[in-house]
Motif scaffolding. Structure first.
Motif, PDB file in Angstrom:
ATOM      1  N   ASP A 178     -56.801 -16.415  21.471  1.00 18.02           N
ATOM      2  CA  ASP A 178     -55.715 -17.137  20.807  1.00 18.02           C
ATOM      3  C   ASP A 178     -54.362 -16.491  21.120  1.00 18.02           C
ATOM      4  O   ASP A 178     -53.353 -17.186  21.301  1.00 18.02           O
ATOM      5  CB  ASP A 178     -55.930 -17.156  19.290  1.00 18.02           C
ATOM      6  N   GLU A 182     -51.100 -18.228  23.134  1.00 17.08           N
ATOM      7  CA  GLU A 182     -49.726 -18.327  22.639  1.00 17.08           C
ATOM      8  C   GLU A 182     -48.720 -17.886  23.713  1.00 17.08           C
ATOM      9  O   GLU A 182     -47.654 -18.492  23.859  1.00 17.08           O
ATOM     10  CB  GLU A 182     -49.556 -17.478  21.376  1.00 17.08           C
ATOM     11  N   LYS A 185     -48.623 -20.660  26.336  1.00 11.15           N
ATOM     12  CA  LYS A 185     -47.819 -21.790  25.847  1.00 11.15           C
ATOM     13  C   LYS A 185     -46.333 -21.500  26.015  1.00 11.15           C
ATOM     14  O   LYS A 185     -45.550 -22.370  26.427  1.00 11.15           O
ATOM     15  CB  LYS A 185     -48.129 -22.060  24.372  1.00 11.15           C
ATOM     16  N   TYR A 186     -45.936 -20.268  25.699  1.00  9.19           N
ATOM     17  CA  TYR A 186     -44.522 -19.904  25.794  1.00  9.19           C
ATOM     18  C   TYR A 186     -44.016 -19.982  27.227  1.00  9.19           C
ATOM     19  O   TYR A 186     -42.957 -20.565  27.500  1.00  9.19           O
ATOM     20  CB  TYR A 186     -44.298 -18.502  25.234  1.00  9.19           C
TER      21      TYR A 186
END
Length: 471
Positions: A178, A182, A185-186
């Motif tokens: 996870d 993140e 995604k950034y």
């Protein structure tokens, strides 16, 4: 990095170390130690300057998160305790480099209790008395290059096993935690925003290198991404048919394949759009054929599906659309069998993405082997069965490459499917590629990329509309 950028938690790397220990521990001797060597700065030929801004070796980054060159890392398999070894510089370095950091400074920076100087590695490991040092050695299936195995003065005094670690850590890197998701995604969102900025910046009379510069400036100036994940491909007009193009000239219809890099994690996005802001009929035909292939894979991909089968699906969809557009004739399945797909899309559908833009784990032991049929599928960088937490690119393309078109027209098996006069119209067209970065979930595919994709969306965005859609 700075205001508005993402803070990468140290737990990301600590979790990766725990995952590695859990994978290794059941079948290893008691008191085994994993040993990884970080990267070193590369001199610019025979000068005293370095080739580029240093970027950490990816396996080491995955486990330790340390961004300095010249480091080593060790993990005790029995306890999970980590040791970081950092360069020991003479005091005079402080004149040029500023105050020298102590082991205690690095311990606070990286959340690792045991930090030593790298010239102490033999002595520290001797005290730990490992039964074996597990080092990394294996061949990258994309580059054909062998990973750099850890070496230090005195390693010959230890028992070393380099046969275990590579497949295990490479496989773990395929599945993102996870915390890694993140960061991914950034960096993908940052790259998406930079692409959107370039789409509005590109105008007739501006050059490819100026568009590349705009992308780089946004990624670093706004997103804090000092590195990019690969050499930017900023191709206009006929240059868009050159799969790994550099830059020059001035834009017409443009294919921009560019991705930022943040703390080692890569984005890889391709946008194709007309600099005029409006698609011609031929541009729309080819663009929508590629988009149909992209969307077909997006809808079909899910856990349990073969990535090689997705490649074939994308080729079938593309050839079907080209037939509808009048470029091809005949049975589409027969076209695939004959290898026609590789004439128009000579690369694979996509690849794993993570700490490397062509991420590791594509062809490991006990995973599906590289296929050889139909033609072109051997360029696919993985044939794995999709599973949750994989991140890949979906990047079908259609290119009009003279050498490939000439080959097809001269081949009786391939030429039977071509409409020569229509193909002639597309000589010099260049190419289209649509590349999204996607996450495989239990339900299917989540697209991390945030750029205009349909013809209407692109034309509206370039006309200054839809700003609210991407906020």
């Amino acid at each position: 990095m700075g205001l508005g950028t993402l803070e990468v938690p140290l737990e990301l790397f600590a979790l990766n170390r725990r995952r590695l220990v859990e994978r290794i521990r059941p079948n290893r001797p008691e008191n085994a130690i994993i040993l990884l060597q970080g990267g070193n700065e590369v001199p610019f030929y025979d000068t005293d300057t370095t080739y580029n801004v240093f970027r950490q070796e990816s396996y080491f980054m995955w486990a330790f998160g340390a961004i300095e060159p010249g480091c080593f890392g060790a993990i005790e398999v029995s306890t999970g305790h980590a040791h970081l070894f950092v360069p020991h510089f003479p005091k005079s370095y402080a004149i040029w480099m500023g105050p020298l950091h102590t082991p205690e400074d690095f311990s606070k920076k990286y959340g690792i209790s045991n930090v030593h100087y790298s010239d102490e590695i033999a002595a520290v490991l001797k005290k730990l008395n490992p039964s074996v040092l597990l080092t990394l050695k294996g061949v990258n299936s994309d580059s054909g290059l062998t990973s750099e195995e850890a070496k230090f003065d005195g390693i010959d005094k230890f028992q070393v096993d380099n046969s275990v670690l590579f497949n295990e850590i490479a496989d773990l890197r395929v599945f993102k935690t996870d915390l890694e998701i993140e960061v991914m995604k950034y960096v993908v969102e940052t790259s998406s925003a930079a692409h959107r900025k370039v789409m509005r910046f590109a105008k007739a009379g501006r050059s490819e290198y100026q568009c590349e510069s705009e992308f780089l400036h946004y990624c670093y100036g706004v997103g804090g991404c000092r590195h990019i994940s690969y050499t930017c491909i900023c191709a206009s007009h006929t240059n868009a048919a050159i799969l790994h193009y550099g830059h020059a000239a001035a834009p017409n219809d443009s294919l921009f394949d560019m991705g930022a890099n943040y703390f080692g994690y890569a984005a890889d996005i391709t946008c194709t759009f007309p600099v005029s802001g409006k698609f011609t009929a031929d541009q729309k035909l080819i663009y929508e054929a590629v988009l149909a292939a992209n969307l077909a894979v997006f809808e079909a991909a899910k856990p349990g599906v073969s990535w090689a089968d997705m490649h074939v699906l994308s080729i079938k969809t593309l050839l079907t659309e080209l037939k509808k557009g009048g470029l091809l004739k005949g049975d589409v399945d027969a076209m695939i069998t004959a290898g026609l797909g590789a004439i128009f899309q000579p690369h694979g559908l996509g690849h794993l993405l993570g700490l490397d833009v062509h991420d590791v784990g594509g062809y490991l032991e006990n995973q599906p082997a590289r296929r050889t049929h139909p033609r072109g599928i051997d360029k696919l960088r993985t044939a794995r069965i999709l599973q949750e937490r994989m991140i890949l690119t979906i990047e079908p393309g259609c290119y009009f490459v003279d050498i490939l078109l000439d080959e097809a027209l001269a081949d009786p098996t391939l030429s039977q499917f071509l409409e020569p006069e229509v193909i002639k119209r597309f000589r010099g067209f260049g190419g289209v590629r649509i590349e999204d970065d996607v996450l495989i979930t239990k339900e299917g595919v989540v697209n991390l990329t945030k750029v205009p994709r349909t013809v209407q969306e692109i034309e509206d965005w370039m006309a200054g509309k839809d700003d609210e859609k991407y906020k």
